[in-house]
Design an enzyme around this catalytic site. Structure first.
Site, PDB file in Angstrom:
ATOM      1  CE  LYS A 147       8.708   5.809  -3.245  1.00  0.00           C
ATOM      2  NZ  LYS A 147       9.599   4.659  -2.822  1.00  0.00           N
ATOM      3  CE1 TYR A 152     -23.382   7.229  10.765  1.00  0.00           C
ATOM      4  CE2 TYR A 152     -21.243   8.291  10.012  1.00  0.00           C
ATOM      5  CZ  TYR A 152     -22.408   7.585   9.707  1.00  0.00           C
ATOM      6  OH  TYR A 152     -23.068   7.843   8.483  1.00  0.00           O
ATOM      7  NE  ARG A 186      11.024  -2.761   0.278  1.00  0.00           N
ATOM      8  CZ  ARG A 186      10.917  -1.340   0.118  1.00  0.00           C
ATOM      9  NH1 ARG A 186      10.404  -0.858   1.226  1.00  0.00           N
ATOM     10  NH2 ARG A 186      11.775  -0.942  -0.718  1.00  0.00           N
ATOM     11  CG  MET A 191     -16.373   8.273   2.702  1.00  0.00           C
ATOM     12  SD  MET A 191     -17.548   7.150   1.697  1.00  0.00           S
ATOM     13  CE  MET A 191     -17.613   5.662   2.686  1.00  0.00           C
TER      14      MET A 191
HETATM   15  C1  LIG Z   1      10.804   5.107  -2.215  1.00  0.00           C
HETATM   16  C2  LIG Z   1      12.137   4.878  -2.722  1.00  0.00           C
HETATM   17  C3  LIG Z   1      13.301   5.573  -2.601  1.00  0.00           C
HETATM   18  C4  LIG Z   1      13.011   7.007  -1.793  1.00  0.00           C
HETATM   19  O1  LIG Z   1      12.989   7.063  -0.501  1.00  0.00           O
HETATM   20  P1  LIG Z   1      12.893   8.121   0.557  1.00  0.00           P
HETATM   21  O2  LIG Z   1      13.098   7.716   2.039  1.00  0.00           O
HETATM   22  O3  LIG Z   1      11.340   8.630   0.291  1.00  0.00           O
HETATM   23  O4  LIG Z   1      13.709   9.365   0.155  1.00  0.00           O
HETATM   24  C5  LIG Z   1      14.430   5.236  -2.797  1.00  0.00           C
HETATM   25  N1  LIG Z   1      14.627   4.154  -3.171  1.00  0.00           N
HETATM   26  C6  LIG Z   1      13.645   3.063  -3.446  1.00  0.00           C
HETATM   27  C7  LIG Z   1      14.070   1.792  -3.878  1.00  0.00           C
HETATM   28  C8  LIG Z   1      12.340   3.594  -3.020  1.00  0.00           C
HETATM   29  O5  LIG Z   1      11.251   2.469  -3.035  1.00  0.00           O
END
Ligand SMILES: *Cc1c(COP(=O)(O)O)cnc(C)c1O
Length: 398
Positions: free
Chosen positions: A35, A262, A133, A310
């Protein structure tokens, strides 16, 4: 095309080595999480590396991310676990993307999309084990399982998996982990009583896998670990997979008492030399690291001084008068004394995940297929690599 000042080198060999480590550690039950553009490492290239190293599955958050993998020609099983009701579920089902489902409403939407596609959607029921969550609240689990069974009988869906996610696995021996494991076991049993027959159940991510506290289930969903990040801090086996380099854009001397940036917040105590780097917080250097962060110049650690802008930061090179165009390493694996992503996370008061996923689109991503002298090949979210073999192609974006 002129070579860009800043490059994010992606060490494909490190990703491959880390994935092979997890494939072995999990007995081949590796779902590689790619992801967020593979945690900023380039989703398609990273996916190919981990599949080659033994991963059997890929995992992403959104349907768009899953479809991007398919568009890159990747045919391996892909699970997408975070989607709104109006996601393009039909496209996902047509592309044989598995969908995690945490509510009856989404399960209904998936089944309707499947019927329109004249296919069975492959779903993974997702239970919230305590994080409040993204999974199904425990009170709704029975109803979700019952609806899933009903939709299985209508041939609209097939429950392929059951998943949960641990809240405290990065803290070794946390009592919450045992509680959540038990909740997960109970949920799988409850699903089986509702006559669901998931082929895979999956609980552990990187932390629970390296500590062993997530062992005993089917797949392991490994993200951070593939990219050299161990949230539990217990594994020495992992290799960082990114190097961020840039080139000096300008140099000057600073008189004692002179200010930098800055607010003139930093003042030179003695006469010194400064170098300007064309990277700023828009490129992913966290502003909160100012006053602590260092970079590697001519093999030496030098402090960044003044507030981060930036588009630029300023490094104090002390007695060294560097020249425009000289290379500077912002972070890397640490082999040559350069700061690591973990160092940057510490300076910024955050976790390494946030550093690697926030490198901006102006920085060219370059995939390094083997050692440092190897041919480099560009990676981009749009799959815009325009040449292969020994030609280095650099694309901004990704
Ligand atoms: C991001 C995620 C993972 C991976 O977790 P890591 O700690 O990066 O290995 C696994 N399961 C879900 C549901 C996630 O959102």
């Amino acid at each position: 095309m002129a070579s860009p000042a800043s490059e994010l080198l992606v060490h494909q060999a490190a990703i491959h080595t880390n994935a092979a480590h997890f494939a072995a550690l999990t007995g081949g039950r590796l779902l590689a999480v790619v992801k967020a553009d593979a945690f900023g490492h380039g989703h398609a290239e990273a996916a190919r590396a981990v599949l080659d190293a033994g991963a059997g599955w890929l995992g992403v958050a959104s349907v768009e991310e899953a479809l991007a993998l398919r568009a890159a020609g990747i045919r391996a099983p892909v699970l997408s676990w975070l989607n709104p009701l109006d996601a393009d579920l039909g496209a996902a089902i047509a592309a044989e993307v598995d969908l995690a489902v945490a509510s009856p409403a989404l399960l209904g939407a998936v089944s309707r999309a499947a019927i329109l596609q004249r296919r069975r959607a492959r779903v993974h029921l997702h239970l919230d084990l305590g994080m409040a969550r993204d999974g199904c609240p425990r009170g709704g689990w029975s109803a979700l399982c019952e609806l899933a069974h009903e939709l299985e009988r209508q041939d609209a869906v097939r429950v392929v998996g059951i998943m949960g996610h641990l809240s405290c696995a990065d803290v070794v021996g946390h009592p919450q982990t045992r509680l959540e494991r038990q909740r997960f076991v109970n949920a799988v049993l409850a699903a089986r009583r509702r006559r669901l027959r998931p082929a895979v159940v999956h609980l552990a991510a990187t932390a629970a896998t390296v500590t062993g506290e997530g062992a005993g289930f089917g797949l392991h969903r490994i993200g951070a670990g593939l990219f050299g990040i161990d949230p539990s801090g217990t594994s020495a086996a992992l290799r960082p997979a990114l190097s961020l380099t840039t080139r000096v854009a300008g140099a000057r001397e600073l008189e004692p008492g002179g200010g930098v940036g800055y607010g003139l917040e930093h003042r030179a105590e003695r006469r010194t030399n400064l170098a300007l780097l064309p990277l700023g917080y828009a490129d992913g250097l966290p502003r909160s690291a100012a006053g602590r962060a260092e970079v590697l110049v001519r093999g030496r650690r030098c402090p960044l001084v003044g507030r981060f802008s930036m588009d630029m930061v300023v490094v104090d090179t002390g007695g060294e008068q560097v020249r425009p165009g000289e290379p500077v390493t912002v972070f890397g694996p640490g082999d040559d004394g350069e700061p690591t992503v973990a160092d940057w996370a510490g300076w910024a008061g955050t976790i390494p995940h946030e550093i690697v996923t926030r490198i901006g689109s102006r920085v060219a991503r370059v995939a390094r297929t083997t050692g440092s002298t190897a041919a480099a090949r560009a990676v981009g979210s749009t799959g815009a690599a325009r040449a292969a073999g020994s030609t280095a192609v650099r694309t901004a974006g990704g």
